[in-house]
Write a protein that holds these residues in place. Structure first.
Motif, PDB file in Angstrom:
ATOM      1  N   TYR A   1      43.724 -48.814  33.561  1.00 47.52           N
ATOM      2  CA  TYR A   1      44.267 -49.725  34.562  1.00 47.52           C
ATOM      3  C   TYR A   1      45.269 -48.978  35.447  1.00 47.52           C
ATOM      4  N   ARG A   2      45.348 -49.394  36.695  1.00 50.33           N
ATOM      5  CA  ARG A   2      46.316 -48.775  37.602  1.00 50.33           C
ATOM      6  C   ARG A   2      47.745 -49.217  37.297  1.00 50.33           C
ATOM      7  N   THR A   3      47.891 -50.399  36.731  1.00 47.10           N
ATOM      8  CA  THR A   3      49.230 -50.975  36.558  1.00 47.10           C
ATOM      9  C   THR A   3      49.600 -51.208  35.094  1.00 47.10           C
ATOM     10  N   ASP A   4      48.803 -50.718  34.177  1.00 41.54           N
ATOM     11  CA  ASP A   4      49.025 -50.961  32.754  1.00 41.54           C
ATOM     12  C   ASP A   4      48.691 -49.690  31.992  1.00 41.54           C
ATOM     13  N   HIS A   5      49.295 -49.505  30.801  1.00 46.62           N
ATOM     14  CA  HIS A   5      49.108 -48.249  30.075  1.00 46.62           C
ATOM     15  C   HIS A   5      47.829 -48.217  29.248  1.00 46.62           C
ATOM     16  N   HIS A   6      47.113 -49.329  29.149  1.00 43.95           N
ATOM     17  CA  HIS A   6      45.889 -49.364  28.340  1.00 43.95           C
ATOM     18  C   HIS A   6      44.684 -48.785  29.089  1.00 43.95           C
TER      19      HIS A   6
ATOM     20  N   TYR B   1      31.573 -58.597  32.614  1.00 48.26           N
ATOM     21  CA  TYR B   1      31.963 -59.674  33.523  1.00 48.26           C
ATOM     22  C   TYR B   1      33.440 -59.529  33.886  1.00 48.26           C
ATOM     23  N   ALA B   2      33.745 -59.534  35.177  1.00 46.26           N
ATOM     24  CA  ALA B   2      35.144 -59.543  35.618  1.00 46.26           C
ATOM     25  C   ALA B   2      35.677 -60.964  35.489  1.00 46.26           C
ATOM     26  N   VAL B   3      36.749 -61.125  34.716  1.00 45.00           N
ATOM     27  CA  VAL B   3      37.305 -62.463  34.478  1.00 45.00           C
ATOM     28  C   VAL B   3      38.667 -62.637  35.157  1.00 45.00           C
ATOM     29  N   LYS B   4      39.200 -61.555  35.711  1.00 41.13           N
ATOM     30  CA  LYS B   4      40.461 -61.640  36.458  1.00 41.13           C
ATOM     31  C   LYS B   4      40.513 -60.468  37.426  1.00 41.13           C
ATOM     32  N   ASN B   5      40.859 -60.734  38.673  1.00 42.68           N
ATOM     33  CA  ASN B   5      40.868 -59.680  39.696  1.00 42.68           C
ATOM     34  C   ASN B   5      42.256 -59.362  40.231  1.00 42.68           C
ATOM     35  N   ASP B   6      43.273 -60.032  39.709  1.00 40.27           N
ATOM     36  CA  ASP B   6      44.635 -59.814  40.216  1.00 40.27           C
ATOM     37  C   ASP B   6      45.604 -59.471  39.093  1.00 40.27           C
ATOM     38  N   PHE B   7      45.144 -58.636  38.173  1.00 38.96           N
ATOM     39  CA  PHE B   7      45.966 -58.249  37.022  1.00 38.96           C
ATOM     40  C   PHE B   7      46.993 -57.210  37.432  1.00 38.96           C
ATOM     41  N   ARG B   8      48.252 -57.468  37.071  1.00 42.42           N
ATOM     42  CA  ARG B   8      49.319 -56.482  37.219  1.00 42.42           C
ATOM     43  C   ARG B   8      49.972 -56.311  35.854  1.00 42.42           C
ATOM     44  N   GLY B   9      49.860 -55.120  35.308  1.00 49.02           N
ATOM     45  CA  GLY B   9      50.248 -54.884  33.919  1.00 49.02           C
ATOM     46  C   GLY B   9      51.708 -54.574  33.720  1.00 49.02           C
TER      47      GLY B   9
ATOM     48  N   ASP C   1      45.849 -54.445  42.885  1.00 42.72           N
ATOM     49  CA  ASP C   1      45.690 -55.168  41.624  1.00 42.72           C
ATOM     50  C   ASP C   1      44.506 -54.608  40.845  1.00 42.72           C
ATOM     51  N   ASP C   2      44.498 -54.892  39.542  1.00 41.93           N
ATOM     52  CA  ASP C   2      43.402 -54.466  38.676  1.00 41.93           C
ATOM     53  C   ASP C   2      42.486 -55.632  38.360  1.00 41.93           C
ATOM     54  N   ALA C   3      41.266 -55.299  37.985  1.00 39.32           N
ATOM     55  CA  ALA C   3      40.324 -56.286  37.458  1.00 39.32           C
ATOM     56  C   ALA C   3      40.248 -56.132  35.949  1.00 39.32           C
ATOM     57  N   ILE C   4      40.228 -57.243  35.243  1.00 34.10           N
ATOM     58  CA  ILE C   4      39.997 -57.241  33.797  1.00 34.10           C
ATOM     59  C   ILE C   4      38.566 -57.669  33.555  1.00 34.10           C
ATOM     60  N   LYS C   5      37.866 -56.873  32.793  1.00 30.99           N
ATOM     61  CA  LYS C   5      36.452 -57.123  32.516  1.00 30.99           C
ATOM     62  C   LYS C   5      36.264 -57.336  31.017  1.00 30.99           C
ATOM     63  N   ILE C   6      35.365 -58.238  30.657  1.00 37.51           N
ATOM     64  CA  ILE C   6      34.982 -58.399  29.255  1.00 37.51           C
ATOM     65  C   ILE C   6      33.503 -58.065  29.120  1.00 37.51           C
ATOM     66  N   TYR C   7      33.125 -57.583  27.955  1.00 41.10           N
ATOM     67  CA  TYR C   7      31.729 -57.253  27.663  1.00 41.10           C
ATOM     68  C   TYR C   7      31.177 -58.264  26.669  1.00 41.10           C
ATOM     69  N   LEU C   8      29.993 -58.771  26.986  1.00 40.57           N
ATOM     70  CA  LEU C   8      29.306 -59.700  26.092  1.00 40.57           C
ATOM     71  C   LEU C   8      27.906 -59.180  25.805  1.00 40.57           C
ATOM     72  N   PRO C   9      27.383 -59.429  24.601  1.00 40.65           N
ATOM     73  CA  PRO C   9      25.997 -59.040  24.316  1.00 40.65           C
ATOM     74  C   PRO C   9      25.051 -59.687  25.321  1.00 40.65           C
ATOM     75  N   ASP C  10      24.026 -58.974  25.685  1.00 37.51           N
ATOM     76  CA  ASP C  10      23.039 -59.463  26.643  1.00 37.51           C
ATOM     77  C   ASP C  10      22.612 -60.888  26.285  1.00 37.51           C
ATOM     78  N   SER C  11      22.705 -61.798  27.245  1.00 39.53           N
ATOM     79  CA  SER C  11      22.410 -63.213  26.996  1.00 39.53           C
ATOM     80  C   SER C  11      20.961 -63.445  26.590  1.00 39.53           C
TER      81      SER C  11
ATOM     82  N   LYS D   1      51.628 -63.707  31.775  1.00 40.84           N
ATOM     83  CA  LYS D   1      52.131 -62.496  32.422  1.00 40.84           C
ATOM     84  C   LYS D   1      51.408 -61.261  31.899  1.00 40.84           C
ATOM     85  N   ASP D   2      51.281 -61.159  30.578  1.00 40.31           N
ATOM     86  CA  ASP D   2      50.554 -60.029  29.993  1.00 40.31           C
ATOM     87  C   ASP D   2      49.120 -60.462  29.743  1.00 40.31           C
TER      88      ASP D   2
END
Length: 380
Positions: A193-198, A226-234, A247-257, A287-288
């Protein structure tokens, strides 16, 4: 006379303020976690002769006073605001870098790191019949060092990692090194992430596929991101006060539907709650927002999975593992997750009770080289 009275009143007020701060520091309850810095705060250390002679007690006591000081977060914000106003490139150990990145300073092993290594060596000998793996993740300032300001020179994290991983192999651990894979992918994939240490979910997925080769895991499961948030600031924004403009995007991975999978069941021992969700989507409003991956910190929890392989994994980790864990659910029948910062039970009891087949340690290097909670847990 007036000057003398003014001086006495000023001195008295100063003494009263100091006494008030001292008393409030004694009375107010200690805080356990800093959301601004995204780290566990030092608790009041217990005294023992051995800790005192080794210097560990004094160090922890000093850290305790610094971490629990009244209005600490307010003073951090004031300092950060002053640094930003002066146009500094660094504030509270965070640097403004190219391409809108904020990056933490590289941490070097603290003076007590030798105890952690000794504990890992002894732990491997004690459970020699259990396969042990160690994934030490590099930090952004290592992999993306080309984005650091030209005038900034950080510690050589690679030399510390190379030495430690070599020691681990001599102890009998199988080491998992993702640095080459990350260097090859960094031009096409946002690994941190650009704004978070992870690391990002894409970084965690690449690390999983790299680890799978060493642990011999089946990676046939297809995932959709899937992007579930596009305005993340860490937390690096909060810690430094820098506004980087991206801002950063947070993405989650799900098994193929298209694949029919059953859900895992996650049981949190501390809250005695169950869930079938690896991702806590309500936390995206907090916030986090990184806590979308598994929610808040837990000492220990178990995951009963729909995996077909009858294997039990003990995962000993820091927060980098939170976005990594969902991928493991297709490879193990049961996963026991332990965070040594909060776990104060006997780790051997867990290993024996759950008949653990494999142990995976997963840490980021900055946290690992400075943290002594693992040594305390393994040495008990």
């Amino acid at each position: 006379m007036r000057n003398s009275s003014y001086t006495r009143i000023t001195g008295l007020l100063f003494i009263v303020c100091l006494a008030a701060v001292f008393l409030l520091n004694l009375i107010l309850p200690d805080k356990t976690f800093s959301a601004v810095e995204n780290r566990v705060l030092q608790a009041l250390p217990s005294f023992s002769i051995s800790k005192y002679m080794e210097g560990r007690y004094e160090t922890k006591l000093e850290n305790y006073v610094n971490d629990q000081f009244l209005f600490r977060n307010t003073f951090i914000r004031i300092k950060s605001a002053a640094d930003v106003t002066e146009g500094k490139l660094e504030a509270n150990g965070v640097y403004r870098c190219r391409d809108h990145y904020l990056m933490e300073e590289i941490s070097t092993p603290n003076k007590h790191f030798v105890y952690t290594k000794n504990a890992l060596r002894q732990f491997s000998r004690q459970y020699s019949d259990v396969k042990m793996y160690f994934l030490l993740a590099p930090n952004a300032a290592n992999i993306l060092s080309d984005k650091l300001p030209a005038t900034v020179r950080m510690a050589d994290q690679n030399s510390y990692m190379d030495s430690f991983l070599s020691d681990l192999r001599s102890f009998g651990y199988t080491t998992i090194d993702v640095r080459d894979a990350f260097r090859k992918a960094k031009e096409d994939t946002q690994l941190y992430y650009r704004t978070d240490h992870h690391w990002t979910s894409d970084g965690a997925y690449l690390a999983y596929r790299t680890a799978a080769k060493k642990i011999k895991l089946d990676t046939k499961t297809a995932y959709d991101g899937y992007a579930v948030k596009n305005d993340f600031r860490g937390t690096l924004c909060s810690k430094s006060g820098f506004v980087n403009g991206r801002d950063d995007a947070i993405k989650i991975y799900l098994p193929d539907s298209r694949q029919n999978y059953r859900n895992s069941v996650i049981y949190y021992a501390d809250t005695k709650k169950k869930t079938t969700h690896f991702y806590q989507l309500d936390n995206l409003k907090k916030k986090d927002a990184y806590t979308v991956f598994g929610g808040s910190n837990h000492p220990m929890y178990t995951i009963q999975t729909p995996g077909t392989e009858d294997r039990t994994l003990l995962l000993i980790k820091d927060s980098y593992a939170n976005s990594f864990i969902p991928f493991l659910s297709r490879n193990y029948r049961r996963i026991i997750v332990v965070d040594p910062r909060y776990f104060f039970e006997d780790i051997g009891d867990l290993i024996n009770a759950y008949k653990v087949d494999e142990i995976l340690f997963l840490y980021n290097a900055n946290t690992f080289f400075q943290d002594d909670s693992l040594e305390m847990m393994l040495s008990d």
